[in-house]
Design a protein around this motif. Structure first.
Motif, PDB file in Angstrom:
ATOM      1  N   LEU A 153      70.993   6.517  45.585  1.00  0.00           N
ATOM      2  CA  LEU A 153      70.357   7.285  46.662  1.00  0.00           C
ATOM      3  C   LEU A 153      68.901   7.596  46.329  1.00  0.00           C
ATOM      4  N   GLY A 154      68.646   8.064  45.117  1.00  0.00           N
ATOM      5  CA  GLY A 154      67.275   8.372  44.724  1.00  0.00           C
ATOM      6  C   GLY A 154      66.388   7.139  44.678  1.00  0.00           C
ATOM      7  N   THR A 155      66.932   6.036  44.172  1.00  0.00           N
ATOM      8  CA  THR A 155      66.154   4.800  44.089  1.00  0.00           C
ATOM      9  C   THR A 155      65.793   4.282  45.475  1.00  0.00           C
ATOM     10  N   VAL A 156      66.748   4.292  46.390  1.00  0.00           N
ATOM     11  CA  VAL A 156      66.495   3.790  47.744  1.00  0.00           C
ATOM     12  C   VAL A 156      65.445   4.640  48.452  1.00  0.00           C
ATOM     13  N   LEU A 157      65.587   5.958  48.392  1.00  0.00           N
ATOM     14  CA  LEU A 157      64.631   6.830  49.078  1.00  0.00           C
ATOM     15  C   LEU A 157      63.235   6.715  48.467  1.00  0.00           C
ATOM     16  N   LEU A 158      63.145   6.766  47.138  1.00  0.00           N
ATOM     17  CA  LEU A 158      61.839   6.673  46.486  1.00  0.00           C
ATOM     18  C   LEU A 158      61.203   5.310  46.716  1.00  0.00           C
ATOM     19  N   SER A 159      61.985   4.252  46.623  1.00  0.00           N
ATOM     20  CA  SER A 159      61.452   2.903  46.839  1.00  0.00           C
ATOM     21  C   SER A 159      61.017   2.711  48.285  1.00  0.00           C
ATOM     22  N   THR A 214      71.430  -1.864  42.968  1.00  0.00           N
ATOM     23  CA  THR A 214      71.205  -0.683  42.135  1.00  0.00           C
ATOM     24  C   THR A 214      72.524  -0.083  41.673  1.00  0.00           C
ATOM     25  N   PHE A 215      73.488   0.023  42.587  1.00  0.00           N
ATOM     26  CA  PHE A 215      74.783   0.595  42.224  1.00  0.00           C
ATOM     27  C   PHE A 215      75.456  -0.242  41.147  1.00  0.00           C
ATOM     28  N   ARG A 216      75.402  -1.564  41.286  1.00  0.00           N
ATOM     29  CA  ARG A 216      76.029  -2.416  40.274  1.00  0.00           C
ATOM     30  C   ARG A 216      75.363  -2.240  38.918  1.00  0.00           C
ATOM     31  N   ALA A 217      74.024  -2.170  38.917  1.00  0.00           N
ATOM     32  CA  ALA A 217      73.306  -2.018  37.651  1.00  0.00           C
ATOM     33  C   ALA A 217      73.678  -0.704  36.975  1.00  0.00           C
ATOM     34  N   GLN A 218      73.789   0.371  37.744  1.00  0.00           N
ATOM     35  CA  GLN A 218      74.123   1.664  37.152  1.00  0.00           C
ATOM     36  C   GLN A 218      75.601   1.760  36.796  1.00  0.00           C
ATOM     37  N   TRP A 219      76.444   1.109  37.562  1.00  0.00           N
ATOM     38  CA  TRP A 219      77.876   1.119  37.254  1.00  0.00           C
ATOM     39  C   TRP A 219      78.143   0.425  35.915  1.00  0.00           C
ATOM     40  N   ASP A 220      77.379  -0.624  35.631  1.00  0.00           N
ATOM     41  CA  ASP A 220      77.565  -1.384  34.387  1.00  0.00           C
ATOM     42  C   ASP A 220      76.674  -0.898  33.249  1.00  0.00           C
ATOM     43  N   ASN A 221      75.861   0.102  33.497  1.00  0.00           N
ATOM     44  CA  ASN A 221      74.881   0.538  32.494  1.00  0.00           C
ATOM     45  C   ASN A 221      75.593   1.144  31.287  1.00  0.00           C
ATOM     46  N   LEU A 222      75.307   0.612  30.122  1.00  0.00           N
ATOM     47  CA  LEU A 222      75.921   1.103  28.888  1.00  0.00           C
ATOM     48  C   LEU A 222      74.893   1.746  27.955  1.00  0.00           C
TER      49      LEU A 222
END
Length: 283
Positions: free
Chosen positions: A91-97, A209-217
């Motif tokens: 949500l933050g990435t989409v709004l800021l971008s 973005t969601f996929r990147a954050q979901w997999d972020n380790l």
């Protein structure tokens, strides 16, 4: 000559199809392995050759994945943590971008192109290069082991700004001029006209973005300290690193962790494909 061109066209099409089929097999086979292994005992998973069809259905693997080797049932909490972090970061990435890209695409000001180039140049810097300074900043602010520390440092995305700008460049200026004539200010134009009409681009950026954050380790591994704040990649990583690991339960945990991402992708496939076509210039 026409027959020769037709022959080369068939050869090229055949090579393309063979490449696509090979790539599809390369992507699908690990997924099939994950699903089948989640229903097998460990001895079958480690056997050679690998039995692609389970001899017996080991449903207990899923219960162990949820319960955990320590019996603390932290799997559901880890899923919830990942959902909170991934959704709020998206949500933050989409709004800021979107708001940054709209300004860069639709308003002329001194230094606009330089600003855009500087934003794009940050894509050349690997995250590992800024990871430690960013972590020290989070610690000094007091955001360590908090949702804020997991979310705020990652919402700025140069790729997101670039992607949304490419869409807003094609947005008709006539709609904005009509809104101004009707008395709308610039914020209303963005919020009520530009943003609602950019659903394909928003969907594509949201899924990525969601996929990147979901997999972020890496980032949660640095920031999170308490088990209650761990995201699902940390849970699976800890599950795999324990001394006595049930490989079937590990695969079951991976299957369960894949379900939310699969649901979100399937529910937004239409918008995602449309956004990808707009981004690549194909309609």
């Amino acid at each position: 000559m026409r027959n020769l061109n037709r022959f080369f066209s068939i050869i090229i099409d055949t090579l393309i199809w063979l490449f696509l089929i090979g790539f599809a097999v390369f992507v699908i086979v690990p997924v099939i392995f994950m699903f089948t292994a989640s229903l097998m005992p460990s001895k079958d998973i480690m056997s050679i050759p690998y039995p692609w069809i389970p001899r017996t259905l080991q449903i207990e693997n899923f219960w162990q994945a949820i319960r955990g080797n320590d019996g603390r049932f932290l799997f559901a909490r880890s899923i919830l943590n990942s959902l909170i972090v991934a959704l709020l970061t998206t949500l933050g990435t989409v709004l800021l971008s979107a708001i940054t890209a709209f300004g860069l695409a639709k308003y002329k000001f001194r230094g606009r192109n330089l600003t855009f180039i500087l934003i794009l140049s940050t894509m050349m810097i690997p995250f590992e290069a800024i990871m430690i300074p960013l972590y020290l900043l989070v610690v000094n602010i007091g955001w360590q082991d908090t949702y804020v520390g997991l979310i705020i440092p990652l919402i700025a995305s140069a790729f997101g700004i670039f992607m949304m700008r490419q869409f807003f460049i094609t947005f008709p200026d006539e709609l904005m001029d009509s809104a101004r004539i009707d008395g709308a200010n610039e914020l209303m134009i963005f919020w009520k006209i530009a943003l609602p009409n950019s659903k394909p681009a928003i969907a594509a950026l949201s899924v990525l973005t969601f996929r990147a954050q979901w997999d972020n380790l890496i980032w949660p591994l640095l920031v999170v300290q308490s088990p209650e704040k761990k995201t699902i990649p940390l849970y699976i990583s800890q599950f795999a690193s324990e001394k006595y690991t049930n490989e079937g339960a590990l695969m079951a945990a991976a299957v369960l962790a894949s379900i939310p991402m699969l649901i979100i992708f399937l529910s937004m496939t239409k918008y995602f494909i449309t956004g990808a076509e707009l981004f690549t210039g194909r309609k």
